[in-house]
Design a protein around this motif. Structure first.
Motif, PDB file in Angstrom:
ATOM      1  N   PHE A 117      36.413 -50.527  25.747  1.00 27.79           N
ATOM      2  CA  PHE A 117      37.883 -50.041  26.003  1.00 27.79           C
ATOM      3  C   PHE A 117      38.767 -51.195  25.837  1.00 27.79           C
ATOM      4  O   PHE A 117      39.767 -51.124  25.258  1.00 27.79           O
ATOM      5  N   SER A 118      38.424 -52.426  26.131  1.00 24.07           N
ATOM      6  CA  SER A 118      39.217 -53.502  25.946  1.00 24.07           C
ATOM      7  C   SER A 118      39.260 -53.830  24.236  1.00 24.07           C
ATOM      8  O   SER A 118      40.497 -54.377  23.916  1.00 24.07           O
ATOM      9  N   ILE A 119      38.297 -53.635  23.709  1.00 24.91           N
ATOM     10  CA  ILE A 119      38.515 -53.815  21.912  1.00 24.91           C
ATOM     11  C   ILE A 119      39.320 -52.828  21.481  1.00 24.91           C
ATOM     12  O   ILE A 119      40.320 -53.022  20.667  1.00 24.91           O
ATOM     13  N   PHE A 120      39.279 -51.421  21.850  1.00 23.37           N
ATOM     14  CA  PHE A 120      40.101 -50.407  21.216  1.00 23.37           C
ATOM     15  C   PHE A 120      41.588 -50.608  21.532  1.00 23.37           C
ATOM     16  O   PHE A 120      42.543 -50.572  20.952  1.00 23.37           O
ATOM     17  N   ARG A 121      41.860 -51.062  23.069  1.00 25.34           N
ATOM     18  CA  ARG A 121      43.091 -51.212  23.397  1.00 25.34           C
ATOM     19  C   ARG A 121      43.987 -52.591  22.846  1.00 25.34           C
ATOM     20  O   ARG A 121      45.161 -52.538  22.801  1.00 25.34           O
ATOM     21  N   SER A 122      43.015 -53.476  22.593  1.00 21.47           N
ATOM     22  CA  SER A 122      43.813 -54.801  22.111  1.00 21.47           C
ATOM     23  C   SER A 122      44.021 -54.418  20.811  1.00 21.47           C
ATOM     24  O   SER A 122      44.977 -54.866  20.313  1.00 21.47           O
TER      25      SER A 122
END
Length: 452
Positions: A117-122
């Motif tokens: 989630f953190s990767i895709f959101r960033s």
């Protein structure tokens, strides 16, 4: 960036800075981590205990990304993961219901989910160009630190052998935990500085590529060396191929795949004969048969996510193998490891979501920039091939898995931005809008001047 009712969004730069910070911290944790030069030590039987400091850092990264996503005012930002990956993760969560060690599996799956989630959101927030620039910066820092470590400490070179890898002594690993990680990082560095890097100084690109090639050679990571060649060829073809005919690759690959399957089926005995040697693939062929046997007995379900390796004496490996194979922490094949964990349905969902569908999107796109598309395709091909002899698919913060996640996230960013530009250029202005906002009358004064 504009907020409600056309007012400037004062927090836009703060949020962008937060996401850039989370991206850099994520990359640092994935590549270098909290304890550079540390080696992974595995006790037998391993219990699957996690690293609290590492989990805390990833949790803080997730919290920052979650808060910066404005979940109360922009709840749609929480749906950053593509549908296919969401479904695959959903199956992983469902598999915990039949796991014998659901606590261990849940901890690993939570870490996998929040990192993704953190990767895709960033990437969604800062865009693919900034993401690629930050990845290059981190890879350059890692390369420098690797060479510094080789010069200043013998710990940067493997001094003892591992279970299943007696030839490990003397291989370079730099500040990374193991030579296979170092080999993968060198391969990614070569890819990132070869494609879509026209803005960099030529001398810098050449120096980084040469230094990475030499370090890769010293790691003796044969998997990374071999797969890197295929990835570079795939990227080069993408830059040269006519975009109008890229869609033809998909049916051609399908036909070639069917032909390959037919050939393997008709020549199976001759093909597997070399693999029966104990030293084939540095002993990996002794690991795979127990996994295949377990998969045959539990084809639809598997053990549950994160519930096969490194879970203590209840691990199924002790029932299907003996000797040194029971002392390792992975099956050295990402596809087999996913098969024994989440069954054939989960494996199909994962491979389609993380590899097949992103490649189809790239190959069928006529708008993706050639150099950027080549870079992303090369990364995916490398990750796909690397999982044939190493395990990283959907495996928490494994470096190859996270670079694959960045590549898939950036494909959505690249194709989304090009689609938006194409729509802006091609969408006609509605007639009502033309009436409500007429064009300025600039020609009338010129006519009057001529008459005068």
């Amino acid at each position: 960036m504009v907020g409600i009712a056309g007012r400037p969004d004062r927090w836009a730069s703060v949020r962008r800075g937060a996401f850039m910070t989370t991206t850099f911290c994520m990359l640092w944790m994935v590549t270098i981590g909290l304890n550079p030069l540390s080696e992974k030590v595995k006790t037998i039987p391993a219990t699957g205990d996690g690293d609290f400091a590492r989990q805390l850092c990833y949790s803080l990264i997730f919290i920052v990304a979650f808060i910066a996503s404005r979940p109360l005012t922009q709840p749609r930002n929480l749906f950053a993961l593509p549908l296919g990956i969401t479904i695959a993760l959903g199956w992983c969560w469902l598999s915990l219901s039949w796991s014998d060690v659901p606590g261990v599996g849940m901890r690993r799956l939570i870490l996998t989910s929040i990192i993704m989630f953190s990767i895709f959101r960033s990437v969604q927030e800062i865009g693919h160009e900034r993401s690629i620039a930050m990845i290059r910066l981190l890879l350059l820092i890692t390369l420098v630190l690797n060479y510094v470590a080789i010069v200043v400490t013998p710990a940067a070179i493997h001094q003892i052998a591992e279970i299943g890898d007696p030839n490990l002594i003397g291989n370079w690993r730099g500040v990374l935990p193991q030579k296979n990680f170092a080999g993968a990082i060198c391969a990614f560095t070569i890819i990132l500085f070869s494609f879509d890097a026209q803005k960099l100084k030529p001398w810098l690109r050449v120096a980084v590529i040469v230094a990475s090639l030499f370090f890769l050679y010293k790691t003796k990571s044969k998997t990374s060396e071999g797969i890197l060649v295929l990835a570079m060829i795939a990227g080069w073809i993408y830059t040269r191929y006519n975009p109008s005919y890229r869609a033809l690759i998909i049916p051609l690959l399908s036909v070639a795949g069917c032909a390959a399957v037919l050939y393997v089926e008709t020549n199976w005995d001759a093909l597997v004969e070399p693999l029966r040697r104990p030293d084939a693939f540095t002993g990996r062929t002794q690991i795979w048969p127990p996994l295949v046997n377990y998969a045959n007995d539990h084809l639809l379900t598997g053990t549950g996510f994160g519930s096969f390796w490194n879970v203590g004496p209840t691990s199924p490996i002790y029932q299907y193998a003996e000797g040194w194979v029971t002392g390792i922490a992975a099956g050295h094949n990402g596809y087999l490891d996913m098969l024994v964990q989440i069954g054939l349905p989960g494996l199909i969902l994962t491979v389609v979501a993380m590899i097949i569908w992103p490649m189809i999107r790239l190959l069928s796109s006529r708008t993706a920039p050639r150099q950027t598309g080549a870079l992303l395709l090369a990364v995916i091909v490398f990750c796909m091939g690397h999982n044939l002899t190493e395990s990283s698919l959907f495996d928490r913060d494994m470096v190859v898995q996270q670079f694959l996640s960045f590549a898939v996230a950036m494909i959505s960013s690249v194709l989304g931005s090009t689609y938006a530009v194409r729509r802006t250029r091609s969408t006609p202005v509605p007639r009502d809008a033309r009436i409500a906002h007429p064009r300025p009358m600039v020609r009338e004064p010129m006519i009057k001047e001529r008459q005068a």
